[in-house]
Design a protein around this motif. Structure first.
Motif, PDB file in Angstrom:
ATOM      1  N   VAL A   1     -14.341  33.591  -0.873  1.00 27.93           N
ATOM      2  CA  VAL A   1     -14.289  33.990  -2.281  1.00 27.93           C
ATOM      3  C   VAL A   1     -12.808  34.022  -2.659  1.00 27.93           C
ATOM      4  N   ASP A   2     -12.337  32.888  -3.155  1.00 23.98           N
ATOM      5  CA  ASP A   2     -10.933  32.702  -3.475  1.00 23.98           C
ATOM      6  C   ASP A   2     -10.806  32.186  -4.903  1.00 23.98           C
ATOM      7  N   ASP A   3      -9.618  31.738  -5.257  1.00 21.39           N
ATOM      8  CA  ASP A   3      -9.398  31.286  -6.628  1.00 21.39           C
ATOM      9  C   ASP A   3     -10.354  30.166  -7.020  1.00 21.39           C
TER      10      ASP A   3
ATOM     11  N   LEU B   1     -13.768  31.709  -7.575  1.00 15.84           N
ATOM     12  CA  LEU B   1     -13.721  32.588  -8.741  1.00 15.84           C
ATOM     13  C   LEU B   1     -13.703  31.788 -10.043  1.00 15.84           C
TER      14      LEU B   1
ATOM     15  N   LEU C   1     -18.550  37.083 -12.286  1.00 14.76           N
ATOM     16  CA  LEU C   1     -18.643  37.882 -11.065  1.00 14.76           C
ATOM     17  C   LEU C   1     -17.911  39.210 -11.224  1.00 14.76           C
TER      18      LEU C   1
ATOM     19  N   SER D   1      -6.975  37.912  -4.206  1.00 13.57           N
ATOM     20  CA  SER D   1      -7.074  37.627  -5.639  1.00 13.57           C
ATOM     21  C   SER D   1      -8.349  38.164  -6.257  1.00 13.57           C
ATOM     22  N   VAL D   2      -9.360  38.415  -5.428  1.00  8.63           N
ATOM     23  CA  VAL D   2     -10.616  38.982  -5.921  1.00  8.63           C
ATOM     24  C   VAL D   2     -10.355  40.315  -6.606  1.00  8.63           C
TER      25      VAL D   2
ATOM     26  N   ARG E   1      -8.783  40.152  -9.986  1.00 10.05           N
ATOM     27  CA  ARG E   1      -9.704  39.775 -11.043  1.00 10.05           C
ATOM     28  C   ARG E   1     -10.589  40.934 -11.483  1.00 10.05           C
TER      29      ARG E   1
ATOM     30  N   VAL F   1     -12.852  42.362  -9.573  1.00  8.78           N
ATOM     31  CA  VAL F   1     -14.142  42.328  -8.884  1.00  8.78           C
ATOM     32  C   VAL F   1     -14.174  43.460  -7.854  1.00  8.78           C
TER      33      VAL F   1
END
Length: 338
Positions: free
Chosen positions: A70-72, A75, A81, A98-99, A102, A104
């Protein structure tokens, strides 16, 4: 099971499972999938990569072993999400920092996975202290019922047990060890001495723990700081006859140094994890009666997997109802968790 029923009202986010082939069926049985479908509007297709169709409208991902990164890139394909509920232990293998940037939220079933690891570790400590593996081999090869010759000590009465890492597993192990009449020590640079005292143990520096412990059990995460933390010099601090138990990560121990110590018969070891993993055929550990090696099975296996699904589902229910998450992972924890 009131907690994981669908929340009142129309709050049923779109959700998808994201995990490796076969994981859905091994972790989530029919009953668990039914409970999840009661909570969310569930895609039938399992997400296996950043191009999977369910990502376009999924607000919730329920992940497991073998989940895609689950990366850029992912995403960008998952604009809606908002929550990842991981039905396994560590999230560091697939969740990019990065999650969190964002917004998340991320939750893990690591606490549920800690239960069987702690049980396994407790058994390993008791069996190791009792020299059960060496004695079983002597019995098998010689037929002698009880040959204790050459044992420096045997049993748990009055010994000192040192835990390296007051992780969620380490704390569960401490709770089990309190039933023994043993002195308990903990090394963890993040531990609160008052809290650890409440668990029946005392916080000390690592070198002191090693010098004093009859059994040392590892529960630290794998980080650049902990890699090889039990090197040749630190293994040499252990008293003769000490038992090393590792259910954490193989990289925490310098295995060349440990091979030398156990081959000489100065130390015993119970290893559920090794470096490398798996060990090559014919490795020295396999030929020694004072070393017991298992194939990384301390974590949830078989019927224990149901705990992981249950933990993940309960977090989804809390998210859907707006209740506080119980097992949320925060960005600032990534550097020190397993």
């Amino acid at each position: 099971m009131q907690e994981d029923r669908a929340p009142a009202g129309p709050r049923r986010p779109r959700a998808a499972l994201a995990m490796g082939a076969g994981v859905r069926d091994s972790v989530f049985g029919t009953e668990a999938l039914g409970r999840l479908a009661d909570l969310v509007d569930l895609h039938q297709e399992v997400v296996t990569g950043p191009d999977s169709a369910p990502l376009a409208d999924a607000e919730v991902l329920v992940t497991g072993w073998g989940a895609p990164a689950v990366d850029d890139r992912l995403l960008a394909r998952a604009p809606r999400l908002r929550f990842i509920s991981h039905a396994a232990g560590t999230v560091k293998t697939f969740v990019d920092p990065s999650v969190f940037g964002r917004g998340v939220r991320v939750s893990s079933a690591a606490d549920a996975n800690a239960v069987p690891v702690a049980e396994f570790t407790f058994a390993a400590i008791v069996f190791g202290a009792k020299r059960a593996f060496t004695m079983a081999e002597r019995y098998r090869t010689s037929g002698t019922k009880r040959d204790f010759s050459g044992m420096p000590w045997l049993g748990t009465h009055g010994i000192t047990i040192g835990l390296v890492g007051a992780s969620r597993i380490g704390r569960r192990v401490l709770a089990l060890l309190r039933g023994l009449d043993a002195d308990l020590l903990v090394y963890d640079p993040y531990a609160d001495p008052v809290e650890i005292a409440g668990l029946g143990a005392r916080v000390v520096e690592l070198d002191e723990l090693l010098r004093r412990s009859h059994v040392v059990s590892l529960h630290a995460p794998e980080t650049p700081r902990t890699a090889g933390m039990l090197d040749k010099e630190r293994l040499a601090l252990l008293p003769d006859g000490a038992v090393v138990v590792n259910t954490a990560r193989g990289s925490l121990i310098d295995h060349d140094a440990l091979v030398a110590e156990v081959t000489a018969g100065r130390l015993d070891a119970v290893l559920d994890v090794t470096d490398p993993e798996p060990l090559p055929a014919g490795h020295a550990f396999f030929g020694l009666s004072n070393v017991f090696v298992t194939p990384h099975l301390a974590g949830a296996q078989g019927n224990e997997l149901a705990r992981l699904a249950d933990s993940a589902l309960r977090e989804v229910a809390r998210y859907c109802s707006g209740a506080p998450l119980r097992h949320e992972i925060h960005a600032d924890e990534l550097g020190r968790i397993a």
